[in-house]
Scaffold this active site. Structure first.
Site, PDB file in Angstrom:
ATOM      1  N   GLU A   1      27.013  14.194 -11.526  1.00  0.00           N
ATOM      2  CA  GLU A   1      25.660  14.296 -10.974  1.00  0.00           C
ATOM      3  C   GLU A   1      24.721  13.281 -11.627  1.00  0.00           C
ATOM      4  O   GLU A   1      24.689  13.138 -12.853  1.00  0.00           O
ATOM      5  CB  GLU A   1      25.068  15.693 -11.178  1.00  0.00           C
ATOM      6  CG  GLU A   1      23.627  15.773 -10.662  1.00  0.00           C
ATOM      7  CD  GLU A   1      22.898  17.050 -11.035  1.00  0.00           C
ATOM      8  OE1 GLU A   1      21.719  17.181 -10.642  1.00  0.00           O
ATOM      9  OE2 GLU A   1      23.491  17.907 -11.720  1.00  0.00           O
TER      10      GLU A   1
ATOM     11  N   ASP B   1      18.382  16.857 -28.176  1.00  0.00           N
ATOM     12  CA  ASP B   1      17.074  16.246 -27.931  1.00  0.00           C
ATOM     13  C   ASP B   1      16.149  16.636 -29.075  1.00  0.00           C
ATOM     14  O   ASP B   1      15.983  17.834 -29.360  1.00  0.00           O
ATOM     15  CB  ASP B   1      16.526  16.736 -26.586  1.00  0.00           C
ATOM     16  CG  ASP B   1      15.183  16.108 -26.228  1.00  0.00           C
ATOM     17  OD1 ASP B   1      14.746  15.182 -26.933  1.00  0.00           O
ATOM     18  OD2 ASP B   1      14.568  16.559 -25.244  1.00  0.00           O
TER      19      ASP B   1
ATOM     20  N   ASP C   1      12.229  15.852 -30.599  1.00  0.00           N
ATOM     21  CA  ASP C   1      10.942  15.289 -30.188  1.00  0.00           C
ATOM     22  C   ASP C   1       9.927  15.473 -31.302  1.00  0.00           C
ATOM     23  O   ASP C   1       9.814  16.562 -31.875  1.00  0.00           O
ATOM     24  CB  ASP C   1      10.464  15.992 -28.917  1.00  0.00           C
ATOM     25  CG  ASP C   1       9.376  15.222 -28.200  1.00  0.00           C
ATOM     26  OD1 ASP C   1       8.361  14.900 -28.843  1.00  0.00           O
ATOM     27  OD2 ASP C   1       9.530  14.938 -26.997  1.00  0.00           O
TER      28      ASP C   1
END
Length: 477
Positions: A71, A135, A137
């Site tokens: 995908e 991830d 941040d």
């Protein structure tokens, strides 16, 4: 093109201060530049080589349908979100990217069937593999950084990202045995990690959550303090010990002095809350206010005060250990032993976005995308050189296009023929090789692709061996 303005070291909406060596370059409309970027600068072939995992060749055991079960998600201009895109091969992907010019490309899992045909399969349409991703941040560190908040990033807070890369990378390699790991700058204020080993790609959601939880020492805040899980009982787990040693170096060399955490103010008071005894806090404050400490103006006050704090804690710990022995004393000794590493972990340990890592079908922005707000390219990072990475010196779509124009006019990195020869290419050198994108691609090759290609080839060879063995067994039967 937009009007010419000055691009400074921090985002205009970040609230941070402008760096003393501000980078000044013409602003451009990022979305208007994307057609040229995707046509001349995006390394399509490298991305396909990575995501095909050896299934893009003519090997007998290659899965010719592997790539078209992957995908892709395009975010188009106007924040139009188009999921479940799939392509039969790299050429089709490249054509779609150049035709639609997405503001962002996200990568999802490989499914049991082509994602565009998902409605035909109902509940049997499921993800079968996907890289283990992380991830991190900087906005999650806003309670401990003083140089800015929100979208702000600078050389003062980048060490928080650098030490996060070191700790997660070491844990993935040493504790889990993974070796095909790609780190990528997110384009604004964080980093992404892609773990590409076959065993990592095949982890279930439960197993992904377990790996993510292994690194989740930081559990949020409660009553003005970070909640820290130490992965064990009395003594710290070896993995935590290793992380603390890495953190301690960064804490002393960059994080503590850069963030000014022990100068008078709310950050200083917040740090002192981690000390287990009020009398200890009062003694430390008295030492800080003493003339012998206040007069040391030739040294960074944060490091001076930290030295005093450590000395007082160790002195109190020695006193308590000599006074009483046995299990009962651990109620006092334990908190004293843990408070120093707890302070460092609370302020500097990696803070993961756990939801990104837990689910196989979670999307993550592709490497080499361009951040729509900063214009910066999401370039790969070398974890062994992460301290040297400068988020203010990342190539932007504008700077790369200018380098390309300069090379075309004979003033760039070198002539087209020289670039072709240097990279072993044919007569048609890829234009990005004339720009700083070449450096980013080299890191991608060195840190991931070169070794991964070898692993993919070995895996296909093993499939062949198994197929031959099974065939022989069938014949014998």
């Amino acid at each position: 093109m937009a009007d010419v303005n000055k691009r400074q070291r921090v985002d205009q909406d970040s609230g941070g201060e402008t760096g003393p060596l501000a980078i000044i370059e013409p602003e451009i409309n990022v979305q208007e530049a994307m057609p040229s970027y995707y046509a001349k600068l995006f390394p399509h072939q490298h991305m396909v080589k990575w995501l095909a995992y050896g299934n893009d060749g003519k090997h007998a055991q290659a899965d010719s349908h592997f790539f078209n079960r992957r995908e892709f998600c395009f975010t188009l201009d106007g924040d139009i979100f188009v999921r479940y895109q799939a392509f039969k091969d790299g050429t089709a992907l490249q054509e779609a990217i150049q035709r639609r010019c997405p503001a962002k490309i996200d990568i999802g899992p490989v499914y049991t069937a082509n994602p565009q045909d998902r409605h035909k399969f109902g509940a049997s349409f499921q993800p079968t593999e996907r890289e283990l991703v992380f991830d991190i941040d900087l906005t999650d560190y806003d309670d401990v950084r003083t140089c800015g908040s929100g979208g702000h990033i600078c050389g003062k807070c980048w060490p928080l990202m650098a030490v996060a890369v070191k700790i997660i990378d070491a844990g993935l390699r040493n504790d889990f045995g993974f070796k095909h790991i790609l780190w990528v700058y997110s384009g604004r204020r964080g980093v992404h990690c892609w773990v590409c080993d076959p065993s990592a790609r095949q982890l279930t959601d439960e197993q992904r959550a377990a790996v993510a939880n292994w690194f989740a020492l930081y559990k949020g805040h409660e009553e003005g303090k970070a909640r820290i899980a130490f992965l064990g009982g009395g003594a710290m787990h070896p993995a935590v010990d290793r992380a603390v040693e890495t953190l301690r170096t960064a804490w002393m060399e960059t994080i503590l002095p850069a963030q000014r955490l022990l100068e008078d103010g709310p950050k200083c008071e917040a740090l002192l809350r981690y000390l287990p005894e009020q009398t200890l806090v009062e003694n430390i404050k008295k030492k800080w206010a003493s003339r012998s400490v206040a007069s040391r103006t030739d040294q960074d006050i944060n490091l001076v005060r930290w030295g005093v704090l450590e000395a007082e804690v160790n002195s109190r710990l020695t006193e308590e250990r000599s006074r009483s022995k046995g299990a009962g004393s651990y109620k006092v000794v334990g908190p004293l032993e843990r408070c120093i590493p707890e302070i460092i972990i609370a302020h500097a340990y990696p803070r993961l976005d756990m939801e990104v890592s837990k689910k196989m079908n979670h999307l993550l922005k592709a490497p080499f995308c361009v951040h729509p707000k900063t214009g910066k390219v999401c370039v790969p990072l070398d974890p062994t050189l992460v301290d040297e990475f400068d988020p203010d010196d990342v190539p932007t779509v504008g700077s790369l296009l200018r380098e390309l124009a300069a090379a075309k006019n004979g003033g760039g990195k070198g002539s087209s023929s020289a670039a072709t020869e240097a990279y072993g290419g044919g007569s048609k050198a890829e234009p990005w090789r004339e720009t700083r994108m070449a450096n980013a691609v080299q890191i991608f090759e060195r840190c991931l692709l070169d070794d991964l290609v070898t692993t993919n080839r070995d895996e296909l060879t093993e499939r062949t061996r198994v197929a031959v063995a099974v065939g022989q067994l069938n014949l014998d039967f």
